[in-house]
Design an enzyme around this catalytic site. Structure first.
Site, mmCIF file in Angstrom:
data_model
loop_
_atom_site.group_PDB
_atom_site.id
_atom_site.type_symbol
_atom_site.label_atom_id
_atom_site.label_comp_id
_atom_site.label_asym_id
_atom_site.label_seq_id
_atom_site.Cartn_x
_atom_site.Cartn_y
_atom_site.Cartn_z
ATOM 1 C CB SER A 124 -0.842 -0.030 1.276
ATOM 2 O OG SER A 124 -1.371 1.237 1.548
ATOM 3 C CE1 TYR A 148 -3.802 -2.366 5.572
ATOM 4 C CE2 TYR A 148 -3.261 -0.143 4.846
ATOM 5 C CZ TYR A 148 -3.642 -1.442 4.559
ATOM 6 O OH TYR A 148 -3.838 -1.811 3.248
ATOM 7 C CE LYS A 152 -1.446 -4.318 3.408
ATOM 8 N NZ LYS A 152 -1.841 -5.636 2.927
HETATM 9 N N1 LIG Z 1 -8.838 -1.308 -0.706
HETATM 10 C C1 LIG Z 1 -7.837 -0.476 -0.481
HETATM 11 O O1 LIG Z 1 -8.033 0.735 -0.413
HETATM 12 C C2 LIG Z 1 -6.416 -0.979 -0.358
HETATM 13 C C3 LIG Z 1 -5.337 -0.080 -0.516
HETATM 14 C C4 LIG Z 1 -4.041 -0.553 -0.382
HETATM 15 C C5 LIG Z 1 -3.816 -1.903 -0.091
HETATM 16 N N2 LIG Z 1 -4.881 -2.739 0.072
HETATM 17 C C6 LIG Z 1 -4.622 -4.137 0.418
HETATM 18 O O2 LIG Z 1 -5.130 -4.981 -0.598
HETATM 19 C C7 LIG Z 1 -5.592 -6.203 -0.046
HETATM 20 C C8 LIG Z 1 -6.995 -6.454 -0.515
HETATM 21 O O3 LIG Z 1 -7.810 -5.353 -0.135
HETATM 22 P P1 LIG Z 1 -9.384 -5.336 -0.398
HETATM 23 O O4 LIG Z 1 -9.775 -3.906 -0.469
HETATM 24 O O5 LIG Z 1 -9.735 -6.258 -1.495
HETATM 25 O O6 LIG Z 1 -9.874 -5.910 1.015
HETATM 26 P P2 LIG Z 1 -11.049 -6.929 1.339
HETATM 27 O O7 LIG Z 1 -11.258 -6.869 2.806
HETATM 28 O O8 LIG Z 1 -12.223 -6.689 0.452
HETATM 29 O O9 LIG Z 1 -10.402 -8.330 0.933
HETATM 30 C C9 LIG Z 1 -9.553 -9.047 1.787
HETATM 31 C C10 LIG Z 1 -9.999 -10.491 1.784
HETATM 32 O O10 LIG Z 1 -9.133 -11.215 2.671
HETATM 33 C C11 LIG Z 1 -9.934 -12.059 3.478
HETATM 34 N N3 LIG Z 1 -9.224 -12.273 4.734
HETATM 35 C C12 LIG Z 1 -8.997 -11.386 5.736
HETATM 36 N N4 LIG Z 1 -8.303 -11.982 6.727
HETATM 37 C C13 LIG Z 1 -8.065 -13.249 6.334
HETATM 38 C C14 LIG Z 1 -7.402 -14.360 6.912
HETATM 39 N N5 LIG Z 1 -6.848 -14.285 8.137
HETATM 40 N N6 LIG Z 1 -7.355 -15.525 6.233
HETATM 41 C C15 LIG Z 1 -7.940 -15.648 5.013
HETATM 42 N N7 LIG Z 1 -8.594 -14.633 4.415
HETATM 43 C C16 LIG Z 1 -8.645 -13.446 5.065
HETATM 44 C C17 LIG Z 1 -11.254 -11.315 3.654
HETATM 45 O O11 LIG Z 1 -12.328 -12.186 3.982
HETATM 46 C C18 LIG Z 1 -11.444 -10.681 2.285
HETATM 47 O O12 LIG Z 1 -12.157 -11.527 1.407
HETATM 48 C C19 LIG Z 1 -5.448 -6.074 1.458
HETATM 49 O O13 LIG Z 1 -4.258 -6.716 1.846
HETATM 50 C C20 LIG Z 1 -5.337 -4.579 1.674
HETATM 51 O O14 LIG Z 1 -4.597 -4.262 2.827
HETATM 52 C C21 LIG Z 1 -6.167 -2.319 -0.077
#
Ligand SMILES: NC(=O)c1ccc[n+]([C@@H]2O[C@H](COP(=O)([O-])OP(=O)(O)OC[C@H]3O[C@@H](n4cnc5c(N)ncnc54)[C@H](O)[C@@H]3O)[C@@H](O)[C@H]2O)c1
Length: 332
Positions: A124, A148, A152
């Site tokens: 991120s 958070y 990362k």
């Molecule tokens: N959406 C954003 O703004 C953003 C920005 C930068 C980075 N990210 C990173 O991208 C990744 C995906 O983000 P997203 O927006 O799709 O989030 P999201 O919460 O929609 O998806 C994450 C998925 O991981 C699953 N999950 C969580 N903990 C788990 C565990 N212990 N074991 C198995 N599955 C687990 C959740 O059920 C979910 O389906 C994350 O790592 C997030 O930190 C997201």
């Protein structure tokens, strides 16, 4: 290729799975549905014409995860699973480190056990913290301002150290800027429960009337209209970047960090106005104090992504808002 996709049922993972399946890869989603629902599998199947495999495993359960890997023997991993709410991370840092860092370590161990050494990790732009200058280039110092972002940064570092010990490791840390938008079919999108942490899902909820008004955190930043400026990227562009990163892991060993943004910054007020145009709805808002830890501006220099992956964003702001609005309407 056989691709294990942790968190593949989530927002960004589900969009990426549609592209992986359409490109002919075999996909196993590993997700505990902590922040997603199993009906997303039907939706992915509708879009891609192929149903992904699913294993409902928590990535922090090291033995169970290793068993999944021994059975599936993936060629590569896309690692989305994790917790992502900054405020929650500040309140409960141990849980964030347990899942985001501990879960990643069990994953890397499970990979090593079966000789899998290709991974794309969801990092991120929060790893940069408050930037010295924008647009941000990848060699900018990493100074995350909350647990958070720190989680990362740790995972990036663990991959770097693993890469030092294992010259076959091919890892790409994709540093996402601000993903937004939905699949053009409106079958997939982001549907957070309660008041969303991120601006745009919040704006979308206000437009539908699910939330009464939008709180704008601060209008006295050093930006053209005083509100915070971010680099919003369409989730389909972001999904496409993962396939390019996967290609890179096939071509080249080593550990790389790559910004995934558009290079264009938009303020909160510009985003509200763009969403107003797309939805033709009023978006009542109220300016309140700045949120602790928020920064004025965060915009990517995306040139390294183009150089290394041949990837650049293609879908603009209007399209992001239009797709997000169609998805919101489909939820009714
Ligand atoms: N959406 C954003 O703004 C953003 C920005 C930068 C980075 N990210 C990173 O991208 C990744 C995906 O983000 P997203 O927006 O799709 O989030 P999201 O919460 O929609 O998806 C994450 C998925 O991981 C699953 N999950 C969580 N903990 C788990 C565990 N212990 N074991 C198995 N599955 C687990 C959740 O059920 C979910 O389906 C994350 O790592 C997030 O930190 C997201």
């Amino acid at each position: 290729m056989r691709i294990a996709v942790t968190g593949g049922a989530g927002y960004i993972g589900s969009h990426t799975c549609t592209l992986l399946l359409a490109a002919g890869h075999d996909v196993l989603i590993i997700d505990n549905f902590n922040n997603s629902k199993s009906d997303v599998l039907d939706r992915i199947e509708k879009v891609a014409g192929v149903r992904p495999r699913i294993n409902q495993t928590d990535i922090t359960q090291a033995d169970a995860l290793s068993a999944v890997f021994s059975d599936y023997r993936p060629d590569a991993v896309l690692h989305f699973a994790g917790l992502k709410a900054v405020g929650e991370a500040v309140e409960n840092p141990l849980e964030y480190y347990r899942v985001n860092v501990g879960g990643s370590v069990s994953l890397f161990q499970a990979m090593e056990n079966v000789g899998c050494n290709k991974i794309v990790f969801s990092s991120s732009a929060t790893v940069y913290g408050d930037p010295d200058q924008v647009p941000i280039v990848e060699n900018h110092p990493l100074r995350p301002t909350n647990p958070y972002g720190q989680s990362k940064r740790y995972v990036e570092k663990i991959l770097e150290d693993w890469g030092q010990a294992n010259s076959n490791l091919a890892a790409v840390n994709l540093r996402y800027f601000n993903p937004f938008g939905a699949h053009p079919t409106a079958l997939l999108g982001e549907n957070p429960q309660g008041i969303p942490n991120n601006l745009m899902p919040y704006v979308a909820q206000v437009a539908t009337g699910q939330a009464a008004e939008l709180l704008v955190f601060g209008d006295d930043y050093d930006t053209p209209d005083g509100t915070g400026v971010r680099d919003y990227i369409h989730v389909m562009d972001l999904a496409a970047a993962h396939l390019k990163a996967l290609d890179l892991t096939v071509r080249k060993a080593g550990v790389k960090a790559i910004n995934v943004g558009t290079g264009n910054g938009y303020s909160v007020m510009q985003m509200i106005n763009a969403f107003k145009r797309a939805s033709n709805r009023e978006i009542p808002y109220r300016v309140v104090d700045r949120r602790p830890g928020d920064i004025a501006e965060c915009v990517a220099d995306p040139s390294f992504a183009f150089e290394l992956l041949g990837w650049k964003s293609e879908l603009g702001l209007e399209r992001m808002c239009a797709d997000a609005w169609s998805y919101q309407n489909s939820l009714k």
